[in-house]
Design a protein around this motif. Structure first.
Motif, PDB file in Angstrom:
ATOM      1  N   ASN A 179       0.839  -1.205   0.000  1.00  0.00           N
ATOM      2  CA  ASN A 179       0.000   0.000   0.000  1.00  0.00           C
ATOM      3  C   ASN A 179       0.870   1.249   0.000  1.00  0.00           C
ATOM      4  O   ASN A 179       0.856   2.062   0.933  1.00  0.00           O
ATOM      5  CB  ASN A 179      -0.948  -0.009   1.200  1.00  0.00           C
ATOM      6  N   PRO A 209      -3.771   4.570   1.554  1.00  0.00           N
ATOM      7  CA  PRO A 209      -4.658   3.689   2.321  1.00  0.00           C
ATOM      8  C   PRO A 209      -4.902   2.320   1.702  1.00  0.00           C
ATOM      9  O   PRO A 209      -4.960   1.322   2.413  1.00  0.00           O
ATOM     10  CB  PRO A 209      -5.967   4.481   2.395  1.00  0.00           C
ATOM     11  N   ALA A 210      -5.093   2.267   0.368  1.00  0.00           N
ATOM     12  CA  ALA A 210      -5.532   1.029  -0.257  1.00  0.00           C
ATOM     13  C   ALA A 210      -4.765   0.809  -1.553  1.00  0.00           C
ATOM     14  O   ALA A 210      -3.931   1.621  -1.960  1.00  0.00           O
ATOM     15  CB  ALA A 210      -7.039   1.077  -0.523  1.00  0.00           C
ATOM     16  N   TYR A 236      -9.050   5.297  -2.896  1.00  0.00           N
ATOM     17  CA  TYR A 236      -8.419   6.385  -2.156  1.00  0.00           C
ATOM     18  C   TYR A 236      -7.064   6.722  -2.781  1.00  0.00           C
ATOM     19  O   TYR A 236      -6.011   6.457  -2.188  1.00  0.00           O
ATOM     20  CB  TYR A 236      -8.206   6.005  -0.687  1.00  0.00           C
ATOM     21  N   ASP A 244      -3.886   8.034   7.978  1.00  0.00           N
ATOM     22  CA  ASP A 244      -3.640   6.616   7.744  1.00  0.00           C
ATOM     23  C   ASP A 244      -2.177   6.264   7.976  1.00  0.00           C
ATOM     24  O   ASP A 244      -1.845   5.204   8.519  1.00  0.00           O
ATOM     25  CB  ASP A 244      -4.043   6.247   6.318  1.00  0.00           C
ATOM     26  N   TRP A 296     -15.010  -1.529  12.192  1.00  0.00           N
ATOM     27  CA  TRP A 296     -13.745  -0.991  11.672  1.00  0.00           C
ATOM     28  C   TRP A 296     -12.584  -1.643  12.424  1.00  0.00           C
ATOM     29  O   TRP A 296     -12.715  -1.968  13.615  1.00  0.00           O
ATOM     30  CB  TRP A 296     -13.712   0.529  11.835  1.00  0.00           C
ATOM     31  N   TYR A 344      -9.297  -5.328   6.384  1.00  0.00           N
ATOM     32  CA  TYR A 344     -10.242  -4.457   5.703  1.00  0.00           C
ATOM     33  C   TYR A 344     -10.300  -3.053   6.300  1.00  0.00           C
ATOM     34  O   TYR A 344      -9.798  -2.781   7.392  1.00  0.00           O
ATOM     35  CB  TYR A 344     -11.636  -5.081   5.792  1.00  0.00           C
ATOM     36  N   GLU A 345     -10.983  -2.160   5.550  1.00  0.00           N
ATOM     37  CA  GLU A 345     -11.328  -0.854   6.108  1.00  0.00           C
ATOM     38  C   GLU A 345     -12.565  -0.974   6.995  1.00  0.00           C
ATOM     39  O   GLU A 345     -12.567  -0.504   8.122  1.00  0.00           O
ATOM     40  CB  GLU A 345     -11.598   0.164   5.000  1.00  0.00           C
ATOM     41  N   LYS A 386     -12.950  -2.566   0.894  1.00  0.00           N
ATOM     42  CA  LYS A 386     -11.509  -2.265   0.856  1.00  0.00           C
ATOM     43  C   LYS A 386     -10.736  -3.309   1.666  1.00  0.00           C
ATOM     44  O   LYS A 386     -10.345  -3.092   2.811  1.00  0.00           O
ATOM     45  CB  LYS A 386     -11.241  -0.848   1.351  1.00  0.00           C
ATOM     46  N   GLN A 407      -7.690  -4.733   1.650  1.00  0.00           N
ATOM     47  CA  GLN A 407      -6.287  -4.681   2.078  1.00  0.00           C
ATOM     48  C   GLN A 407      -5.972  -3.241   2.456  1.00  0.00           C
ATOM     49  O   GLN A 407      -5.493  -2.456   1.632  1.00  0.00           O
ATOM     50  CB  GLN A 407      -5.355  -5.190   0.971  1.00  0.00           C
ATOM     51  N   PHE A 408      -6.228  -2.898   3.712  1.00  0.00           N
ATOM     52  CA  PHE A 408      -6.197  -1.512   4.151  1.00  0.00           C
ATOM     53  C   PHE A 408      -4.973  -1.266   5.018  1.00  0.00           C
ATOM     54  O   PHE A 408      -4.668  -2.037   5.933  1.00  0.00           O
ATOM     55  CB  PHE A 408      -7.478  -1.182   4.912  1.00  0.00           C
TER      56      PHE A 408
END
Length: 817
Positions: A333, A345-346, A350, A357, A611, A655-656, A673, A675-676
């Protein structure tokens, strides 16, 4: 009760820790899924892709070079899985033409690539996506095998949308001119506009040579698009080029033909990339010869970062595999932005730099990657304005790079201060912190503009969100402010800066801590709440209040009551912690001045979604209450890849956020999302705390814990700028032995005057001699004299600072002088 769901097979030899890059190592980062994977994101510094529902055709491509553009035809963000930007058509033998049927393919997923295998038209279809490390391109490989017993002629049709959306404004740009190059069968789509960064999208061929191509949609009264044209004619593609003088909407379409004997294959290799129009030929010429080296280099880089470097070793398969995957997420990322590769972030969404982040990730990264943290902090201050106000976000917009600066509402001021202090404690690099100090000081001053006369932090936003507009005292912002003020005093004391104001900030932090409890503790709810502008209490149970437990801002009684309330109101047993309870923000749109339903429906997004940092904060609050076993079980269930995969609508993901609507099984647990960045960071941060790493405003210490399922734990922790191995063994609630390079030191706090050591050995058991357990000051020269039974040490902070310390002793009666 344990809830079981269909599992996803992890291909790994988890007990075999290898440090060489070979095929076995690659399997350590492979997950194979035979059931639906809801959303996949994977990418490199220059290109990222998004794919939904285990069907191998793309939903989105994000290009980060030369500026952030994307290919995305979706019309509704929350329904974007229904929009594909590519088509794959087959004609096999005498069978009629058909497009690939929407079905669940077997997925083989790594953090750096993804491949799909399925069956269609008596053929095995394998489609893989791989990425270049140093060049702005990805490689798509189609391998189609004749699975029948007879020889057949195959015709394969591929079409890729090439209409762009711009960064941030997301404007559709569908006017381009095109070119075609015979060498490499390259379609070039040129966007000569400032908004798109004068980008060219190229699609080139290195496997089977196409028999025909087209760069223009075929629309007329008879056919609605090029797909329809191919499906209903037997002609080759019309090989149309869009002239520079007459810009039009473009596509990149090819037809391939080959006669296949049984069990033989077509292999189509397409390289898809983006570059400046002026340099595109140079890029494609290089890729024609070097694309495989680029793929290998990226793959080996991610493996090296995640498999070769083991920050936490427990020999628990779930814990260790997720640690490796988290490191890979931190490595992947990172994307191109205005001449640099920076954390984002991703991998496919984004397309901005967000300071928040990065800072949340670096809270953990200081333990194992000081260079990363230093580079991140350098980058943040490089974007600060002339008043030393740090950025909130940085991105390309329309015609220029734009910086959004952190205003008085912005939590980045506090997180920035916390990360700077953590960097100083772990590195001892006071020279670099001197460079950061003007921005740290400005962050404290800017944030305190929102301090009310009641010594509480006021905010327009609820909890940790950046939405809403109802001004009032907030628990979350007050909690962060208290910690940031104390961290700022630590920095100032070490640097001998702003000494005149240290006592002022000390007193302010203490007053704010008292007001937090006296004014915002609700004795009925047993929780820290907030207030609205009209004086009404905001009785929501927000997850942000859990940080008060982690930062030790409450007494033991309230600490336990807080986590008990969170368990009763916020905990979904299968997914983790809701953002808030009750989930009624959709009913408060006018009162909170939300922009429409931006908070989401109940159980969605801010209105009760799940989250990763909420789960982390709950785990940290459990640890703060001494409930480490509960924290370990919670982490295994909600934060490890295996736990997430085997939960409702689970999949491989850090995840997100997840939808938490248990009343709707179709979406309960659905991930967005996957892979955050900060999810990987919070996973590490939580594990370090679980296994005993402690960090107050003044020092680093250890309060080890080993679950019953484990014999030992190894942590890599950067201390005084050097990576140290911390080896934890034994069972018990205190330490029977503390060794620094084999030398007994009676302190669980790392002393300031011990240098050049490489290993700390901690053995749990029943303490036989006293040792220093915690102190809110710098610790020097701890010694224990067995003959006189005397524990001695020196403490240092600043004048007027009230020092609190804890000593663990095997005997109850002690004299302290």
């Amino acid at each position: 009760m344990n809830h079981k769901y269909p599992s996803i097979n992890l291909l790994l030899a988890l007990l075999l820790i290898s440090f060489n890059i070979n095929e076995q190592d690659k399997n350590l980062l492979t997950i194979e899924s035979t059931r639906e994977v809801g959303q996949i994101e994977v990418g490199s510094p220059y290109v990222g892709i998004e794919i939904h529902k285990s069907f191998p055709l793309l939903n989105r491509i994000s290009f980060y070079y030369p500026v952030a553009n994307s290919i995305d035809i979706s019309e509704d963000y929350w329904k974007r899985e229904n929009y594909r930007i590519m088509s794959l058509g087959l004609k096999v033998g005498d069978s009629p033409k058909r497009f690939l049927q929407n079905q669940i393919y077997q997925v083989s997923q790594t953090p750096y690539s993804v491949s799909f295998i399925g069956n269609d038209s008596e053929s095995e279809i394998k489609i893989s996506y791989e990425f270049c490390k140093n060049e702005p391109a990805m490689v798509v490989t189609y391998e189609i095998t004749n699975a029948s017993e007879t020889e057949k002629e195959y015709e394969v049709y591929t079409r890729l949308e090439t209409t762009l959306r711009t960064c941030h404004t997301y404007k559709i740009i569908d006017s381009a001119y095109t070119e075609y190059q015979e060498n490499g069968s390259i379609i070039r789509v040129n966007y000569p506009f400032t908004e798109t960064g004068h980008a060219q999208i190229f699609v080139m061929n290195l496997g089977l040579k196409p028999s025909s191509f087209s760069t223009k949609e075929e629309k007329n009264n008879e056919y609605k698009n090029l797909d329809d044209w191919w499906l209903n004619t037997d002609s080759p593609l019309p090989e149309k080029i869009i002239q520079k003088e007459n810009l039009n909407k473009s596509v990149a379409a090819f037809i391939y033909k080959k006669q296949l004997a049984p069990k033989t294959s077509i292999k189509i290799i397409q390289i898809v990339g983006s570059s400046l129009i002026s340099e595109a030929k140079e890029k494609t010429d290089f890729l024609l010869k070097n694309y495989q080296n680029e793929i290998n280099e990226y793959k080996n880089y991610i493996i090296k970062e995640s498999v070769d470097k083991n920050e936490i070793i427990t020999r628990d398969e779930d814990i260790d595999f997720t640690s490796r995957w988290s490191k890979a997420v931190l490595a992947t990322n990172a994307h191109y932005l205005n001449g640099q590769i920076v954390p984002m972030p991703a991998q496919a969404e984004y397309n901005f730099y967000f300071t928040h982040d990065v800072l949340l990730t670096d809270l953990a990264a200081v333990n194992f990657d000081l260079d990363r943290v230093k580079n991140d902090l350098k980058y943040i201050i490089s974007l600060a304005d002339t008043d030393k106000i740090i950025p909130h976000a940085y991105y390309w917009k329309d015609t220029t790079y734009k910086t959004e600066f952190a205003g008085t509402e912005n939590w980045n001021h506090f997180w920035f201060t916390l990360v700077c202090a953590r960097y100083l404690r772990h590195s001892g690099d006071s020279k670099f912190i001197e460079q950061l100090y003007p921005c740290i000081e400005q962050s404290i001053k800017t944030a305190l503009k929102n301090k009310g006369e009641d010594d509480l932090m006021w905010s327009f936003r609820p909890d940790w969100w950046d939405i809403g507009n109802n001004y009032g005292p907030r628990a979350y912002m007050t909690i962060l402010a208290i910690r940031a003020l104390r961290e700022f005093n630590f920095i100032s004391s070490v640097l001998n800066r702003d000494i005149a104001n240290i006592q002022f900030y000390e007193n302010l932090a203490n007053r704010m801590n008292k007001k937090l409890i006296d004014s915002l503790w609700n004795v009925e709810l047993n929780y820290l709440t907030s207030y609205y502008e009209d004086g009404k209490e905001d009785r929501h149970i927000y997850m942000g209040s859990l940080l008060a437990s982690h930062f030790n801002l409450m007494d033991d009684d309230k600490n336990l009551k807080l986590i008990t309330t969170a368990k009763e109101k916020l905990l979904d047993e299968k997914l983790g912690i809701y953002t808030l309870y009750p989930m009624d923000l959709h009913l408060l749109i006018d009162y909170m001045k939300f922009a429409g339903n931006e908070a989401g429906d109940p159980y969605h997004y801010a209105n009760g979604g799940i989250w990763p940092h909420g789960n982390a904060w709950y785990s940290l609050a459990l640890v703060s209450n001494g409930l480490n076993k509960d924290a370990f079980e919670f982490i295994k269930k909600t934060m490890t890849l295996n736990g997430i995969m085997n939960s409702p609508n689970g999949q491989p993901a850090l995840y997100e956020y997840r939808i938490s609507d248990k009343n709707n099984p179709a979406i309960y647990g659905k991930i967005d999302k996957p892979q955050f960045l900060w999810a990987g960071g919070w996973y590490f941060y939580t594990l370090y705390n679980l296994f005993g790493l402690r960090e107050n405003e003044w020092n680093i210490s250890f309060s080890p814990f080993i679950p019953d399922e484990m014999d030992s734990v190894q942590l890599s922790v950067t201390l005084k700028g050097v990576s140290i191995t911390v080896d934890i063994k034994g069972k018990g609630n205190s330490l029977v032995s503390i060794l620094y390079d084999g030398k007994e030191i009676p302190s669980a706090i790392v002393p300031e005057d011990i240098n050049h050591f490489k290993k700390i050995n901690l053995k749990l058991g029943e303490a036989k001699t006293p040792y220093l357990f915690s102190a809110n000051a710098l610790v020097f020269s701890p010694t224990y004299n067995r003959e006189t039974k005397t524990l001695e040490f020196d403490l240092d902070s600043f004048e007027g600072h009230l020092i609190e310390l804890q000593i663990i002793s095997p005997t109850a009666n002690q004299n302290i002088s």
